[in-house]
Design a protein around this motif. Structure first.
Motif, short mmCIF file in Angstrom:
data_model
loop_
_atom_site.label_atom_id
_atom_site.label_comp_id
_atom_site.label_asym_id
_atom_site.label_seq_id
_atom_site.Cartn_x
_atom_site.Cartn_y
_atom_site.Cartn_z
N PRO A 27 1.83 -29.08 -56.07
CA PRO A 27 0.74 -28.32 -56.71
C PRO A 27 -0.28 -27.74 -55.74
N ILE A 28 -0.42 -28.28 -54.52
CA ILE A 28 -1.45 -27.78 -53.60
C ILE A 28 -0.85 -27.11 -52.37
N ALA A 29 0.42 -26.74 -52.44
CA ALA A 29 1.09 -26.16 -51.27
C ALA A 29 0.42 -24.89 -50.79
N HIS A 30 0.16 -23.96 -51.69
CA HIS A 30 -0.46 -22.70 -51.29
C HIS A 30 -1.92 -22.89 -50.87
N GLU A 31 -2.60 -23.83 -51.50
CA GLU A 31 -3.98 -24.13 -51.11
C GLU A 31 -4.03 -24.64 -49.67
N CYS A 32 -3.10 -25.53 -49.32
CA CYS A 32 -3.04 -26.05 -47.95
C CYS A 32 -2.70 -24.95 -46.95
N ASP A 187 0.62 -15.31 -32.24
CA ASP A 187 1.03 -14.41 -33.30
C ASP A 187 2.00 -15.12 -34.22
N ILE A 188 1.50 -16.15 -34.91
CA ILE A 188 2.33 -16.95 -35.79
C ILE A 188 2.14 -16.44 -37.21
N ARG A 189 3.03 -15.59 -37.68
CA ARG A 189 2.87 -14.97 -38.99
C ARG A 189 3.95 -15.44 -39.97
N LEU A 190 4.61 -16.54 -39.64
CA LEU A 190 5.65 -17.02 -40.54
C LEU A 190 5.08 -18.07 -41.48
N GLY A 191 5.69 -19.25 -41.51
CA GLY A 191 5.25 -20.28 -42.42
C GLY A 191 4.71 -21.49 -41.70
N LEU A 192 4.71 -22.63 -42.40
CA LEU A 192 4.23 -23.90 -41.88
C LEU A 192 2.79 -23.81 -41.38
N LEU A 193 1.97 -22.99 -42.04
CA LEU A 193 0.60 -22.78 -41.57
C LEU A 193 -0.25 -24.03 -41.70
N ALA A 194 0.07 -24.89 -42.66
CA ALA A 194 -0.69 -26.13 -42.82
C ALA A 194 -0.36 -27.16 -41.75
N SER A 195 0.64 -26.87 -40.94
CA SER A 195 1.07 -27.83 -39.91
C SER A 195 0.30 -27.70 -38.61
N GLY A 196 -0.68 -26.81 -38.55
CA GLY A 196 -1.44 -26.65 -37.32
C GLY A 196 -0.61 -26.05 -36.20
N ILE A 197 0.32 -25.17 -36.56
CA ILE A 197 1.23 -24.59 -35.58
C ILE A 197 0.48 -23.71 -34.59
N GLY A 198 0.83 -23.80 -33.32
CA GLY A 198 0.19 -23.02 -32.29
C GLY A 198 0.75 -23.37 -30.92
N CYS A 199 0.14 -22.82 -29.88
CA CYS A 199 0.61 -23.04 -28.51
C CYS A 199 -0.46 -23.76 -27.70
N PRO A 337 6.95 -19.97 -55.50
CA PRO A 337 7.04 -20.66 -54.20
C PRO A 337 8.17 -20.18 -53.29
N ALA A 338 9.08 -19.35 -53.79
CA ALA A 338 10.28 -19.01 -53.01
C ALA A 338 9.94 -18.32 -51.70
N GLU A 339 8.98 -17.41 -51.70
CA GLU A 339 8.67 -16.67 -50.48
C GLU A 339 8.12 -17.60 -49.40
N LYS A 340 7.38 -18.61 -49.81
CA LYS A 340 6.84 -19.57 -48.83
C LYS A 340 7.95 -20.42 -48.24
N TRP A 341 8.89 -20.84 -49.09
CA TRP A 341 10.01 -21.64 -48.58
C TRP A 341 10.81 -20.85 -47.54
N ALA A 342 10.98 -19.56 -47.77
CA ALA A 342 11.73 -18.73 -46.82
C ALA A 342 10.97 -18.60 -45.51
N ARG A 343 9.67 -18.42 -45.57
CA ARG A 343 8.88 -18.32 -44.34
C ARG A 343 8.85 -19.64 -43.59
N ASP A 344 8.74 -20.73 -44.34
CA ASP A 344 8.75 -22.06 -43.70
C ASP A 344 10.07 -22.31 -42.97
#
Length: 376
Positions: A27-32, A187-199, A337-344
């Motif tokens: 329920p909070i996937a997009h919020e995160c 330039d991280i424009r895909l998914g997993l944004l809640a994971s703190g992805i970066g370099c 949610p499908a578009e997020k799963w594809a980006r993730d």
């Protein structure tokens, strides 16, 4: 013959994880994703259930669950949302190093409840690793350059690094809050944004000798054993995301009506659903087989882990992309949610190796004499 029949204890843990995935995580996937972090209330609840300490050994206060049990739990949790699971705090991938070899420094990270990011510079499947220069000096190492994308980079208190220095020597060391690094979102424009992805960016960062955990052959064997477990757990998470996409697409096509009939009855749609189910089942089988072999410390566990992750990458991209296609125009909007799963799925491949590189490594193992799993 390998038995994949879950035990009563495994079934109970998986049932709890599934409930958390559906009621708390989904329920909070997009919020995160919008906030680019997991709320502490959710991570604390998951921690209280013991799901953040499954891999850590009992000596460090962990549960030390068998890998075959862990993959079932991780699959169930990731059914809720892969991005949230990848953004949970704790030692995460570093736990597999502590599981395969005890070390006081890593145990201290676990006991202090630090968030540890794992930077793998020793793997051939990381195309960005050569941007990091790792040079030995008398009192340790000096690190320069920008790393590949890493999950938890934004939130890391410490970094566990597995690398190969300029002289070709394998090494495992760690950096903590007293050391200097910079976080770069990139330039991280895909998914997993809640994971703190970066370099991570390093500028003449010195690694003191007391922070070097292993060198040479000892480090090489340690990295190989820990990486196999990491790959298996990551592949299991992707299976959870695949299963979510499959279930959602199946339910949607069964209810959606076009030209007076349910679209699931169209041959092209039913064929695609069947292919998605096959891909998910194959990936899950390979993950379970690799987990059993890793638990038994079989010599072919590393190769099977590569096979499992390779197929999980391949299958996850196909299954999640198919879900988007089957939803039609709805597949591209965030209300579904499908578009997020594809980006993730695409972001996960970025973090843990491209299929062709994993396949190349597996081929090299087979040519070097590892005949197990040739037909997989």
């Amino acid at each position: 013959m390998i038995s994949f029949q879950p035990t009563d204890e495994e079934t109970e843990f998986v049932n709890v994880a599934t409930k958390v995935a559906k009621d708390k995580i989904r329920p909070i996937a997009h919020e995160c994703e919008d906030k680019k972090q997991v709320p502490s209330s959710l991570s604390n609840e998951i921690a209280e259930l013991g799901f953040l300490s499954l891999e850590a050994p009992e000596s460090g206060g962990g549960l030390e669950f068998p890998l075959i049990t862990q993959v079932q739990i991780m699959t169930a949790l990731s059914y809720g949302d892969l991005g949230i699971i990848q953004g949970l705090p704790g030692v995460n991938d570093a736990a597999s190093f502590l599981r395969t070899k005890s070390h006081p420094s890593l145990e201290n990270m676990l006991n202090n409840e630090k968030t540890v990011a794992f930077l793998d510079l020793a793997s051939d499947d990381q195309p960005w690793g050569n941007q990091i220069q790792l040079n030995a000096q008398r009192d340790g190492y000096v690190v320069n350059g920008v790393s590949q994308p890493v999950r938890l980079a934004r939130f890391a208190d410490s970094i566990l690094v597995a690398g190969v220095d300029a002289e070709g020597t394998s090494v495992v060391f760690y950096l903590d809050e007293q050391d200097v690094w910079q976080f770069e979102a990139g330039d991280i424009r895909l998914g997993l944004l809640a994971s703190g992805i970066g370099c991570f960016s390093f500028n003449q960062t010195e690694v003191a000798v007391d922070k070097v955990l292993a060198k040479g052959e000892e480090a090489e064997e340690w990295i190989k054993a820990a990486r196999a477990r990491i790959y298996i757990l990551q592949a299991a998470k992707q299976v959870g995301s695949m299963q979510a996409a499959l279930d959602y697409a199946t339910e949607y096509t069964a209810e959606r009506v076009a030209f007076g009939q349910r679209i699931a009855t169209f041959q092209g749609v039913s064929f695609r659903i069947a292919k998605m189910a096959i891909e998910t089942r194959i990936a899950n089988h390979l993950v379970w087989e690799a987990a059993v072999k890793a638990d038994e410390e079989e010599k072919d566990a590393s190769g099977l882990a590569l096979s499992a992750l390779h197929r999980a990458h391949q299958s996850a991209r196909y299954v999640t992309d198919s879900a988007v296609q089957l939803l039609g125009g709805h597949g591209y909007i965030q209300e579904y949610p499908a578009e997020k799963w594809a980006r993730d799925a695409l972001a996960q491949v970025t973090l843990y190796g491209r299929e062709k590189d994993l396949l190349l490594q597996r081929g090299e193992q087979i040519l070097a004499g590892d005949k197990v799993g040739v037909t997989v």
